[in-house]
Design an enzyme around this catalytic site. Structure first.
Site: not given
Length: 740
Positions: A87, A239
């Site tokens: 992400d 992430h």
């Protein structure tokens, strides 16, 4: 003074200015949303509904398709498969390193990318697709979908899709909302947003295993959190942006080989679910994406540029303020050091050009006649007035007051007419709406004791300072004009002796062939010419005259438009002073440079500063904006207080200073814009005459009115050498005015 209209004043540039400011604000707003809003949404948002979503959503698998009403279908990853998801990217530092690790281990992953980041780094999005990965939407500004209004959510998804389309030619169909986690954590507010996204065709991807790598627990802990139990498949959340991701990179090098050794495959979400690859985006969506990226990049550049310009403007304003204060103190010490008793320096001829000045002319003449200087003649030159200006003066019946009539030819012609008629070698040039203090003439001419001085500027004060507009102009006269004049005096580059009160040596006037009519700012043009002729021009703050300032914004616009346009004309006319030496060189390199920077260039950038201020109110930290505005206002107030103190004025108008930034400042820079456009087009501006109300008459009292005597005729020649000088009240003593 009247002038014919030679060219209609342009107006189309105002439309262009408004459009430019609108586009600039839109660009900055886009940049503000990208850089500063993010999860904050559109300002303060209502608290999201923290009630849980329906059981069909919270009890489902990580990948959910939301149908109409409450229908939810969900699927998980097949056994022995791991869908790594990343992400918040793409990130120029960490995304390439993660892609390198994936390529090294021949693993594929799904990248949920932020649209604004894709616009910044489209090459990383293209690389991800080229290496077999897929891209999903993570909204455009990493916004919390639970608190967004529907229109904003739609915009976030559309803008992200356009950004991905422009970068890759593909359209994302997977969505992971920011701040999401496992299905069990979905709230009712989030579920409503998820359902609206599903209506736009998006497949919701949550997670089975949240590694918590954003907390940076360590590579071993991240790798351990990403391992499914038994043979189960899983969607794993990591992430690739949002901070230091070194531990995430290290965890991948631990996780992937270990799980591959156990027979696990690392695939994309779509591959695990048997879905087709990202569909192609149509040409229209790609072009919209390119336009969006261009606008975002331009907005970022503009914000950075304006930040730099603001810093430059602040530094320049600080340097200007420092120069003004230092110069004012130097000037004050010089005046105290050189202070001598007032002396009689010779007879004075006062020239008063007048055009339709019936409201003030009597007060102007009476104030001059009651001067305590012993040898003053007053010459009123009526420039074709239609309101009986000349008749008013004649009816006063004052000795030593002469009226000349001429057809309307303009103020320079009227001044030259009066100068030619005057008998003395010291000439004071006065506007027809100005009232002198009794000692103003005597104090004004004192610097002319120095044979190097060719002209003296007096201290003009606003008479009608009662209203808000009057207070603003009063502050402007005291702060801007008079502080500047002290600085110009010290720097020996005084560009303007005001038409309201100025004294000239006849020799200086002869050297420049009188007052020129080539510009609308004849006082500035005339002063610059005197300087270039080698004369000194100084400022005498104790010589006070009262003038009537414009009483309405329309009148103020007309006056300042003429001043600004005329000043530009004078600057262009005397531009060759830049390469001259001596007094002319000081005018060119100091005076003209100062005028160009602070009265032309900086005001031209002021609309951008105002747009940036609006941008700051909505997108920058409130404490920063408030501190900046408070600091600026405090410095302005301190400067104003010091200037008022120097001029012997009270501080009561200071309360209106913050309000000056709302209307008055904008009017002043719009004047500069209009003048610049007119100058670039090569037009000629008509003379805008101000409507007089007689406000300056309040500064002459009834008891000071001299006794009327038969008036001198203005229609017959007069033997100038034998003219009588006025005897007003008690004759000043020789002790007060000793003869050199």
């Amino acid at each position: 003074m009247g002038k014919r209209v030679l060219r209609r004043e342009p107006r189309a540039h105002w439309v262009l200015l408004l459009l430019t400011m609108g586009v600039l604000l839109a660009e900055l707003s886009l940049n503000g949303h990208v850089r500063h809003v993010g999860s904050e949404g559109d300002g303060p948002a209502p608290a999201p509904d923290r009630a849980p979503a329906p059981a069909a959503a919270t009890g489902g698998a990580a990948v959910q398709r939301l149908g109409p009403s409450t229908a939810v279908s969900s699927r998980g990853m097949p056994a022995k498969t791991i869908a790594l998801t990343f992400d918040d990217g793409p990130d120029p530092r960490w995304t390439p390193r993660i892609l390198d690790v994936l390529a090294r281990h021949r693993a594929h992953a799904t990248f949920f990318q932020v649209g604004s980041q894709v616009n910044k780094h489209p090459e990383l999005a293209r690389r991800a697709l080229a290496e077999g990965h897929e891209i999903g939407s993570h909204t455009f500004t990493h916004a919390d979908v639970a608190v967004l209004p529907d229109w904003r959510l739609d915009a976030e998804l559309t803008l992200t899709a356009n950004a991905v389309a422009a970068a890759t030619g593909r359209r994302p169909v997977l969505l992971r909302p920011p701040y999401s986690s496992k299905p069990a954590a979905v709230t009712a507010a989030e579920h409503r947003a998820h359902r609206r996204a599903a209506e736009a065709g998006y497949l919701l991807v949550l997670t089975d295993l949240d590694t918590g790598d954003w907390r940076r627990p360590g590579a071993d802990a991240i790798a351990a959190a990403a391992r499914p139990q038994g043979r189960a498949g899983a969607v794993v959340m990591m992430h690739d942006s949002g901070g230091d991701r070194a531990q995430t990179v290290a965890a991948l090098d631990l996780l992937i080989p270990a799980m591959q050794a156990k027979g696990y495959r690392f695939i994309t979400v779509s591959e695990g679910l048997g879905l087709s690859a990202m569909p192609s985006a149509d040409a229209g969506q790609q072009w919209r994406g390119h336009a969006l990226r261009a606008a975002q990049i331009a907005g970022g550049w503009l914000a950075d540029l304006l930040t730099v310009l603001m810093l430059i403007a602040v530094v320049l304003a600080g340097l200007r303020l420092l120069a003004q204060i230092v110069s004012a103190r130097v000037h004050l010490r010089r005046l105290r050091r050189d202070r001598r008793p007032l002396e009689y320096v010779g007879g004075v001829s006062v020239i008063v050009p007048a055009y339709n000045e019936a409201a003030n002319i009597a007060a102007t003449v009476l104030s001059l006649v009651r001067s305590d200087y012993p040898a003053v003649e007053v010459i009123v030159v009526d420039d074709g007035s239609t309101d009986g200006t000349a008749d008013i003066v004649e009816r006063l019946g004052l000795l030593g007051v002469y009226v000349l009539r001429q057809r309307n030819a303009g103020k320079p012609a009227a001044l030259n007419h009066g100068i030619a008629y005057a008998q003395h070698d010291i000439l004071v040039l006065v506007d027809g709406d100005t009232v002198f203090e009794p000692d103003a003439v005597g104090r004004l001419v004192q610097p002319l004791r120095d044979s190097r001085v060719g002209a003296v500027s007096g201290n003009t004060k606003v008479a009608n300072r009662g209203g808000l507009l009057g207070r603003w102009q009063h502050l402007e006269y005291v702060i801007g004009f008079n502080l500047d004049r002290r600085m110009f005096d010290v720097a020996e580059c005084m560009p303007t002796v005001p038409g309201a009160i100025g004294a000239f040596r006849r020799a200086a006037i002869d050297d420049v062939d009188g007052v020129s009519a080539q510009t609308l700012a004849e006082d500035t043009d005339f002063t610059m010419a005197v300087l270039r002729a080698g004369w000194r021009v100084v400022y005498e703050p104790s010589a006070v005259a009262w003038t009537e300032a414009p009483a309405s914004l329309r009148q103020l616009w007309r006056q300042r438009y003429r001043w600004c346009y005329g000043t530009m004309q004078a600057m262009w006319k005397h531009r060759h002073a830049l390469r001259e030496r001596g007094a002319a060189g000081r005018l060119g390199r100091r005076g003209l440079g100062y005028l160009l920077l602070f009265q032309v260039l900086l005001p031209l950038t002021a609309p951008m500063v105002d747009v940036y201020a609006v941008y700051g109110v909505f997108f920058l930290e409130p404490t920063t904006v408030i501190a900046t505005w408070t600091g600026f206002t405090a410095v302005s107030a301190a400067t104003a207080a010091y200037a008022l103190h120097l001029d012997g004025e009270r501080w009561t108008p200071l309360w209106s200073l913050p309000l000056q930034q709302i209307v008055y400042r904008q009017l002043m820079y719009l004047v500069v814009i209009q003048s610049t456009v007119m100058a670039l087009l090569g037009g000629r501006l008509r003379w805008h005459r101000m409507v007089r109300t007689g406000a300056a008459t309040a500064h002459i009292s009834e008891q000071d009115r001299p006794r009327p005597v038969p008036a001198q005729s203005s229609r017959h020649p007069i033997n100038l050498p034998t003219r009588a000088l006025p005897t007003i009240g008690a004759q000043p003593s020789r002790e007060r005015w000793p003869i050199n």
